[in-house]
Write a protein that holds these residues in place. Structure first.
Motif, PDB file in Angstrom:
ATOM      1  N   PRO A   8     -13.009  26.399  21.798  1.00  0.00           N
ATOM      2  CA  PRO A   8     -12.650  26.776  20.428  1.00  0.00           C
ATOM      3  C   PRO A   8     -11.948  28.132  20.441  1.00  0.00           C
ATOM      4  O   PRO A   8     -12.485  29.116  20.931  1.00  0.00           O
ATOM      5  N   ALA A   9     -10.735  28.158  19.914  1.00  0.00           N
ATOM      6  CA  ALA A   9      -9.943  29.398  19.936  1.00  0.00           C
ATOM      7  C   ALA A   9      -9.190  29.534  18.612  1.00  0.00           C
ATOM      8  O   ALA A   9      -8.001  29.846  18.583  1.00  0.00           O
ATOM      9  N   ALA A  10      -9.895  29.257  17.524  1.00  0.00           N
ATOM     10  CA  ALA A  10      -9.237  29.296  16.212  1.00  0.00           C
ATOM     11  C   ALA A  10      -9.813  30.395  15.335  1.00  0.00           C
ATOM     12  O   ALA A  10      -9.611  30.398  14.123  1.00  0.00           O
ATOM     13  N   GLY A  11     -10.514  31.334  15.950  1.00  0.00           N
ATOM     14  CA  GLY A  11     -11.099  32.430  15.177  1.00  0.00           C
ATOM     15  C   GLY A  11     -10.101  33.559  14.983  1.00  0.00           C
ATOM     16  O   GLY A  11      -9.066  33.627  15.661  1.00  0.00           O
ATOM     17  N   ARG A  15     -14.180  41.245  13.981  1.00  0.00           N
ATOM     18  CA  ARG A  15     -14.978  42.391  14.440  1.00  0.00           C
ATOM     19  C   ARG A  15     -14.236  43.270  15.442  1.00  0.00           C
ATOM     20  O   ARG A  15     -14.632  44.383  15.727  1.00  0.00           O
ATOM     21  N   LYS A  22      -8.414  37.744  18.477  1.00  0.00           N
ATOM     22  CA  LYS A  22      -9.075  38.192  19.707  1.00  0.00           C
ATOM     23  C   LYS A  22      -8.593  37.454  20.965  1.00  0.00           C
ATOM     24  O   LYS A  22      -8.382  38.074  22.014  1.00  0.00           O
ATOM     25  N   GLY A  78     -10.873  24.781  12.535  1.00  0.00           N
ATOM     26  CA  GLY A  78     -11.472  24.750  11.199  1.00  0.00           C
ATOM     27  C   GLY A  78     -11.852  26.141  10.722  1.00  0.00           C
ATOM     28  O   GLY A  78     -11.547  27.147  11.378  1.00  0.00           O
ATOM     29  N   ALA A  79     -12.561  26.189   9.597  1.00  0.00           N
ATOM     30  CA  ALA A  79     -12.913  27.472   8.985  1.00  0.00           C
ATOM     31  C   ALA A  79     -14.051  28.171   9.731  1.00  0.00           C
ATOM     32  O   ALA A  79     -14.224  29.388   9.618  1.00  0.00           O
ATOM     33  N   THR A  80     -14.848  27.406  10.483  1.00  0.00           N
ATOM     34  CA  THR A  80     -15.940  27.998  11.262  1.00  0.00           C
ATOM     35  C   THR A  80     -15.837  27.485  12.699  1.00  0.00           C
ATOM     36  O   THR A  80     -15.136  26.499  12.962  1.00  0.00           O
ATOM     37  N   ARG A  81     -16.576  28.142  13.583  1.00  0.00           N
ATOM     38  CA  ARG A  81     -16.577  27.711  14.988  1.00  0.00           C
ATOM     39  C   ARG A  81     -17.042  26.262  15.095  1.00  0.00           C
ATOM     40  O   ARG A  81     -16.436  25.455  15.801  1.00  0.00           O
ATOM     41  N   ASP A 104     -16.563  29.330  24.722  1.00  0.00           N
ATOM     42  CA  ASP A 104     -15.842  30.266  23.857  1.00  0.00           C
ATOM     43  C   ASP A 104     -14.597  30.812  24.558  1.00  0.00           C
ATOM     44  O   ASP A 104     -14.682  31.297  25.692  1.00  0.00           O
ATOM     45  N   LYS A 208     -19.374  37.921  25.948  1.00  0.00           N
ATOM     46  CA  LYS A 208     -18.447  37.485  24.901  1.00  0.00           C
ATOM     47  C   LYS A 208     -17.748  38.715  24.348  1.00  0.00           C
ATOM     48  O   LYS A 208     -18.409  39.642  23.851  1.00  0.00           O
TER      49      LYS A 208
END
Ligand code: C5P
Length: 228
Positions: A8-11, A15, A22, A78-81, A104, A208
């Motif tokens: 998953p790399a859609a964040g 932070r 990131k 998507g909107a969340t992991r 991740d 992470k």
């Protein structure tokens, strides 16, 4: 039985305080996710590496990914992991019985040998499992005004890492059924079904990247690994 990685790399990596997401921040001259993909691509048991990016991702195409032969890009973040993982699992061109190793993008220091050992350990397991490390620090519960309310027992507590390894079909069912704020990793969805995933010893190097100083740490770890 075959194994594939789902990254998953859609964040947005809020932070980190940067405008670049990131996964694309510079780490030793490459985007951070490049190191993650290199580690997963070096695991002989993994036949395909699927990366989930957001539909509007403007960064991916500006890099050269030709070094990675087994890569599949899925623009269905998507909107969340959890949503990104669920969408990616559904879109990946793999069988339900295949093992998904969800990892991740933000963990670039993964040791491929650790992943191979995890696969050997879990490939005949009824449920699957995760890399994790026992909690080392004393844990404090915060009370009012950032004062300590109490000390929490740390016996038997582990910090979850990734990869998290589950059969694709079972993971889709578990996440789809329980998706919500409690589902912060894949194992938590399986746990809600009453299953008990295995804890496989991970490594403190498998950090992470979350806060700005983590990038420097990651660079030191990767350079240390290269120098032997
Ligand atoms: O933000 P955090 O570090 O918890 O994200 C963990 C992983 O999940 C990152 O690789 C991030 O890109 C990914 N993610 C995602 N879709 C989101 C949020 C996070 O793929 N909506």
């Amino acid at each position: 039985m075959s194994c594939f990685a789902l990254v998953p790399a859609a964040g947005s990596g809020a932070r980190m305080g940067a405008t670049t997401p990131k996964q694309y921040l510079d780490l030793l001259g490459k985007p951070l996710i490049w190191h993650t993909l290199r580690a997963l691509s070096a695991v002989p048991e993994i036949t395909r590496v699927c990366v989930v990016i957001s539909a509007g991702d403007e960064w991916w195409n500006s890099y050269d990914w030709s070094a990675f032969e087994r890569l599949q890009v899925l623009r269905c973040g998507g909107a969340t992991r959890a949503e990104s993982v669920l969408n990616g699992l559904r879109a990946a061109d793999v069988a339900d019985a295949d093992w998904a190793l969800v990892h991740d993008a933000a963990r670039p220091c993964l040791d491929p040998q650790l992943v191979s050992a995890m696969i050997v350990r879990l490939q005949h397991d009824a449920v699957g499992g995760i890399l994790a490390v026992p909690v080392a620090d004393t844990l404090k519960r915060a009370g009012m005004g950032e004062r300590i309310a109490r000390t929490e027992a740390r016996d038997g507590l582990w910090q979850a890492q990734t990869p998290q390894m589950f059969r694709r079909g079972e993971l889709i069912h578990a996440i789809a059924e329980f998706i919500g704020p409690d589902i912060t990793d894949e194992a938590s969805a399986l746990e809600k079904q009453g299953k008990a995933p295995q804890l496989v010893m991970g490594s403190p190097w498998n950090l992470k990247v979350t806060w700005p100083q983590d990038l420097q740490l990651a660079a030191l770890i990767l350079q240390g690994a290269k120098n032997g």
